[in-house]
Structure formats: C-alpha cells, structure tokens
Scaffold this active site. Structure first.
Site, short mmCIF file in Angstrom:
data_model
loop_
_atom_site.label_atom_id
_atom_site.label_comp_id
_atom_site.label_asym_id
_atom_site.label_seq_id
_atom_site.Cartn_x
_atom_site.Cartn_y
_atom_site.Cartn_z
N ASN A 1 6.47 13.07 5.95
CA ASN A 1 6.36 11.64 6.26
C ASN A 1 6.49 10.78 5.00
O ASN A 1 7.21 9.78 4.97
CB ASN A 1 4.98 11.45 6.91
CG ASN A 1 4.59 10.04 7.24
OD1 ASN A 1 4.83 9.11 6.48
ND2 ASN A 1 3.93 9.86 8.36
N TRP B 1 11.76 7.67 6.63
CA TRP B 1 12.79 6.93 7.38
C TRP B 1 13.03 5.55 6.82
O TRP B 1 14.15 5.02 6.93
CB TRP B 1 12.53 6.95 8.87
CG TRP B 1 11.48 6.04 9.47
CD1 TRP B 1 10.21 5.85 9.06
CD2 TRP B 1 11.66 5.22 10.64
NE1 TRP B 1 9.55 4.98 9.90
CE2 TRP B 1 10.42 4.58 10.88
CE3 TRP B 1 12.71 4.98 11.51
CZ2 TRP B 1 10.23 3.69 11.95
CZ3 TRP B 1 12.52 4.11 12.58
CH2 TRP B 1 11.29 3.47 12.80
N ASP B 2 12.04 4.95 6.15
CA ASP B 2 12.27 3.68 5.45
C ASP B 2 13.49 3.77 4.54
O ASP B 2 14.25 2.80 4.37
CB ASP B 2 11.07 3.33 4.56
CG ASP B 2 9.78 3.12 5.31
OD1 ASP B 2 9.23 2.02 5.23
OD2 ASP B 2 9.31 4.06 5.97
N ASP C 1 3.60 3.87 14.44
CA ASP C 1 2.15 4.10 14.45
C ASP C 1 1.43 2.77 14.29
O ASP C 1 1.36 2.27 13.17
CB ASP C 1 1.74 5.12 13.37
CG ASP C 1 2.41 4.89 12.02
OD1 ASP C 1 3.45 4.20 11.93
OD2 ASP C 1 1.88 5.42 11.03
N ARG D 1 0.82 -1.22 0.00
CA ARG D 1 0.00 0.00 0.00
C ARG D 1 0.85 1.27 0.00
O ARG D 1 0.36 2.36 -0.27
CB ARG D 1 -0.96 -0.01 1.20
CG ARG D 1 -0.31 0.34 2.52
CD ARG D 1 -1.18 0.00 3.73
NE ARG D 1 -2.28 0.92 3.93
CZ ARG D 1 -2.26 1.96 4.77
NH1 ARG D 1 -1.15 2.25 5.43
NH2 ARG D 1 -3.33 2.71 4.92
N GLU E 1 7.11 -6.42 5.78
CA GLU E 1 7.52 -5.20 6.49
C GLU E 1 7.87 -5.49 7.95
O GLU E 1 8.64 -4.74 8.57
CB GLU E 1 6.42 -4.15 6.43
CG GLU E 1 5.13 -4.60 7.09
CD GLU E 1 4.11 -3.48 7.25
OE1 GLU E 1 4.47 -2.31 7.13
OE2 GLU E 1 2.94 -3.82 7.51
N ARG F 1 3.57 16.67 8.70
CA ARG F 1 4.28 15.80 9.64
C ARG F 1 5.48 15.15 8.95
O ARG F 1 5.47 14.92 7.75
CB ARG F 1 3.36 14.73 10.21
CG ARG F 1 2.80 13.73 9.22
CD ARG F 1 1.80 12.83 9.95
NE ARG F 1 1.45 11.64 9.22
CZ ARG F 1 0.26 11.41 8.68
NH1 ARG F 1 -0.70 12.33 8.75
NH2 ARG F 1 0.00 10.28 8.05
#
Length: 579
Positions: free
Chosen positions: A211, A174-175, A320, A167, A515, A220
């Site tokens: 983000n 940060w990935d 999150d 998705r 993930e 953010r």
C-alpha cells in the site's frame, strides 16, 4: 487451478508465479503489534495514530522493548501513565520525517512544453505553479534506513520519490500513477523512471507492491497500476530496454493478484474468475489503531478479527472508507462502517483495471517479440471481458455494477467506478459505451457544479458524497473522451472544465492543492473520514496537469463553459425521461 492462472505458467512468468506467495505479516513488536503500540496509541498522545508508527527508534528494538518492560513492571496493572509514556517516547524515539533528507529533482526545469498549449493566461500561470510543487514533494530516503532498517518503519527504496503530501510522508502505490503522468508532462523522465524502479524493487522484494512505504503496510497492496505506469513511461520514451527489464516484475505482480486476490464464481452453469480486495490479517491497522479498536468494541474475538481484515481490504482498495463496501446483516449494500465487507464484493474498477493490464501486458510482449505469451495475455483479457459482462454488466441500466459474492447479485448504487470499463475500453459492443453515457446523465451525479461525487450517499466517510477525488474524475473524463460520439466528448470536456475550475478556485483561496474537493461550493476542500483533508497533493497535481494538457486550448479560468447550455440540456433531458 483457475483458468486465468494458466497464464502465469508462461515461460517468462514461471519464476514469478512460483514466488507469488504472500509474505509473512509484519512482526515488529513496536510498529505492528505488541504492548508499546497498544499503550501509546490508546493513550492518544497524538492527534493522528500515524504519527507514532512513523517515529524512528534511537536504540535497537531489543533495548527499547526491554526499557518498556521495565517501565511497565513499575506501573500499576502494567499500564504506563501518559506522562511517563511521553518521557519514554522522548528518550527512545525521534519525531517522524528524520528518515528523509531534502531533495530537489535534478531534472526539474522552468518551462516544460505543455505550458505553451494552455490558452488561458491565468490557468497557464497556475499550471506553472503546480509544476513548481514537484520540488516541494520530493523525498530521498537516508542511507541509514538501508543500513539499519530495524530502527525505522520506513521501507527502504533506492531512488528518490515524489510523495502525496501532508501526513502521507512516504511513497504510496496508486497515487503514483497520476504523479508519474504529471512528472512526464513536466519532462521529468529521470524522476519518473526512479519512481517506477522503486516499485519494481518492491515487487522483487515482496512479490507485490505494498500500500505504501511502511512496514505496517506489508500485507496489503493498492489498485495495481504498475503496468500502466510502465506504459506511460514507455510512451514518453520508447525505451524498449527499460520495458524488457521491467516485464518480469510486471508479470510477478500480475500473478500475485491472480493467485492471492482472485475468486471463481459459477453463474448459470459457467465458471468465471474475477478479482477482489482481500487481506487476511485480523488485527487493527497500526496507523489507525484506536479507530479500529473503538469500531470493534463489543464484538466477539472472531468478529473483531473479521472486521479488521475487511477494513484492511478497504484500505487496499484505495477507497478507505466508503458505503460502497457496506453489506448489512441482510446482505444488502447498506449499513455503517462496522458493516464493511470489502472482500465479499467484486469491484468493477479493479476488474476493469486488470482487464486493461492484461491487454497492456499482451502489447508489451508483442513489442518485445514474444508472440506466444502475448496471445496468452490476450486470452486472459478475453476471459475477463466475458466474466465482466456476465457478472457486472446490466444491459437495462446501461452500466457495470459491483457484484455481491454472497447473494450473487449486483449493487446498483451510483459510483463513478460503474463506468470504469469505459475508461479501460473493456467492453464488447460500441453501444455499451453510449448506454453508459446515458446512465451517467440520468444518475443524478452530474448536477453538482464542482465535480462528480464519489457516491450519492452522505455517510460521513471520505469516499462518499460530497467528496470528489482526482483519480475518479480523471478516469471518468478519460473514458468519456475515448468514446466516438461528440455527445460523450463534450461531456468529458465539461467535466474537465468543472474540475479545473474547482482546483483553480481553491488554489486562489488557499494557495494549495488538496487531496479531494467538495462538489458543492466553489473551491471547497473535501472532508470526512479518519483524518483532516491533506495538502500537497501528488495525484491532484498530476490530474490537473493532464487535463490542462489535454484541454488547454479551450479550458477557462472563469469557467464560463462549466455549466454549458449543452450539459444543462443533457441533464435536464435525462431527468425528464426518468419522470
């Protein structure tokens, strides 16, 4: 002005910090707010709220908004029935993904050198398959996004990217640190350079890095790894001109965090400045709209807005969501998702990361011959180290803990982030690192066969037990491997063996990288949270390749050393000591 903000007034960073103010919130009446977003999401036409806000417009926003107003006026109570909504979407929107064109990285080649250092034949074959995955995760944004940005939620960036997968169709912040490290091992320096250039472009546009690559993420960020991405690239290429060109944006991002995400705390008469996650946008997240609406049911308007700000701050943290951010009415680290109070917590890992960032910026300035500004960053790192040890370090327990800004007390639950200063090498005495090893052994977190869990609480959230996440495993392993004792280095290897075994077994079962993984059961994907576990997966691939490179001579696909006698002895001894 906070003391650490004085640094932002250095000659090189002056322009950056003058412009480090927050951008305005996303004002799209389709993708970020307004009746179309509300009615489409609350009708639950799609399994995932992110689907709608990633769709492309077929007409200009004014045309689409006008058509929806007309449709609403024809409907009882201005509420459009689901069938009519579907028809409206078919007429005015395209499915997600049309903003990208297929792209295979031009610098991909079949046999990067690191493969030759992997002794186990099965692991070497698997590493080659992971290396091959970069081709399937490559994305290039169509020029239409640049020419007609009003038709997309996608933020245009000039260079192709490697995305997480599933998705997560677009660039994520940060990935990408672990993705870039994996690309550099795969000798894909041009692709890695392009990704970093995209982040520098975003800093120049926004003053920070959102983000992810969507306009609904514009207020953010995520953990600020850009400086470390540049360091990884510089170590691989020794390109000083690249470093010189990148430095102003790195300083601008640093100033954003110091001006907009810092807080001063007075403890025992001394003022310390540390950082937190903090997003001042009190509305539901567009990509998780119904989740946020439902969670806030029954609250006053003020409480709803506060909760939605805290959820966005939780998303900014990258965790999150998690019980780590819960603060109940008694201000204890307990509760449920509705008790998320991310902005009321000083996180150990964010501050360890910024400590390492300050040290790295000092190093960059020295490399480029800017001695005076290097000294200023050294001073900023020293001030942060003092603050971390005053507020977060607990000598009795031997680790660093998140700090509650309301109660001025630490949260003593186990999280791998409690050892983040070891990874960042941000501590003053060598005994502190070794104490942290003993803390980890006695924590109960080493008893699982397939990795270190994100917490020891089973909250149902994805950044809690029983999930283990690649970046946290890597930071823990890398930190332990840097300690001088053989005890710590062996523990680092054993944890690397566990993690590689988990990833490898899951790949054998599903021919996929995930993930996150479950610490129980060999090769079991993780679960929980707001969406199904995703395949791909960028940072998982990067971490696996880094560990296979670092420990390739000794890792085994059979995992015969995964619960080595030494590690069992360490855990058993620590458990006995606690009894």
């Amino acid at each position: 002005m906070h003391k650490s903000l004085f640094l932002c007034l250095s000659t090189l960073a002056l322009y950056a910090c003058v412009n480090a103010a927050l951008p305005p919130p996303c004002d799209s009446e389709i993708y970020c707010t307004g009746p179309i977003l509300h009615q489409v999401q609350t009708a639950k036409l799609f399994d995932d709220d992110k689907y709608f806000v990633d769709m492309k417009l077929r007409e200009t926003p004014d045309v689409v908004l006008s058509a929806f107003r007309n449709l609403s006026n024809e409907s009882p109570n201005n509420t459009v029935p689901p069938a009519k909504l579907q028809e409206f979407l078919s007429n005015y929107f395209e499915k997600p993904g049309t903003e990208f064109e297929s792209w295979t990285p031009l610098d991909w080649h079949t046999k990067p050198k690191f493969l030759g250092g992997i002794a186990d034949q099965q692991l070497r074959n698997w590493a080659a398959k992971i290396h091959n995955l970069w081709k399937s995760l490559g994305r290039k944004i169509r020029t239409g996004v640049k020419d007609h940005p009003e038709l997309y939620s996608q933020i245009y960036t000039p260079h192709p990217v490697v995305v997480p997968g599933g998705r997560f169709r677009e660039l994520y912040y940060w990935d990408s640190y672990w993705v870039i490290n994996g690309l550099l091992l795969s000798e894909m320096t041009d692709t890695a350079n392009g990704m970093i250039q995209n982040f520098l472009y975003l800093v120049n546009r926004y003053g920070f890095i959102p983000n992810g690559g969507r306009i609904y993420y514009e207020r953010r960020s995520q953990p600020p790894f850009l400086t470390l991405m540049v360091e990884s690239y510089y170590r691989a290429t020794m390109d000083q001109e690249f470093l010189r060109a990148a430095l102003p944006a790195l300083e601008q991002e640093y100033c954003f965090w110091m001006q907009n995400r810092s807080v001063a705390v007075t403890l025992n008469g001394a003022e310390h400045v540390l950082n937190r996650y903090h997003v001042q946008v009190g509305s539901p997240r567009p990509e998780s709209y119904t989740d946020d609406l439902e969670l806030a049911e029954g609250l006053t308007e003020d409480r709803k807005e506060q909760l939605w700000m805290e959820l966005k701050a939780g998303a900014e943290s990258g965790w999150d969501f998690t019980s780590r951010w819960y603060v109940d009415r008694d201000w204890h680290n307990n509760g449920t998702l509705g008790d998320t109070r991310t902005s009321q917590i000083l996180p150990t890992d964010l501050n360890a990361l910024l400590c390492l960032t300050e040290k790295t910026l000092a190093s960059f300035h020295r490399i480029l011959g800017y001695g005076d500004s290097a000294a200023q960053y050294d001073q900023a790192a020293a001030r942060r180290l003092e603050a971390i040890e005053s507020l977060l370090w607990d000598a009795e327990r031997g680790a660093w803990f998140d700090f509650n800004l309301v109660t001025h007390s630490k949260h003593f639950e186990f999280y791998p982030s409690n050892l983040a200063p070891v990874w960042a090498q941000c501590y003053s005495g060598p005994e502190m690192g070794e104490k942290a090893v003993q803390y980890l052994k006695s924590s109960g977190a080493l008893q699982f066969p397939n990795g270190v869990p994100t917490s020891l609480r089973e909250s149902g959230q994805q950044w809690d037990y029983p999930n283990a996440w690649p970046p946290l495993q890597h930071m823990l392993i890398e930190g332990l491997s840097k300690l001088p004792s053989e005890d710590a280095k062996q523990l680092a290897f054993d944890l690397a063996q566990r993690w590689i075994k988990t990833n490898w077994l899951a790949y054998m079962k599903y021919e996929a990288m995930f993930e996150k993984y479950d610490v129980n059961g060999d090769g079991k994907p993780g679960g929980g949270g707001e969406y199904e576990v995703q395949l791909g997966f960028g940072w998982t691939n990067g971490v696996a390749l880094q560990l296979l490179d670092q420990y390739g001579a000794t890792l085994t696909s059979g995992g015969s050393r995964v619960l080595s006698g030494l590690l069992l002895l360490l855990v058993t001894s620590a458990t006995v000591m606690l009894q």
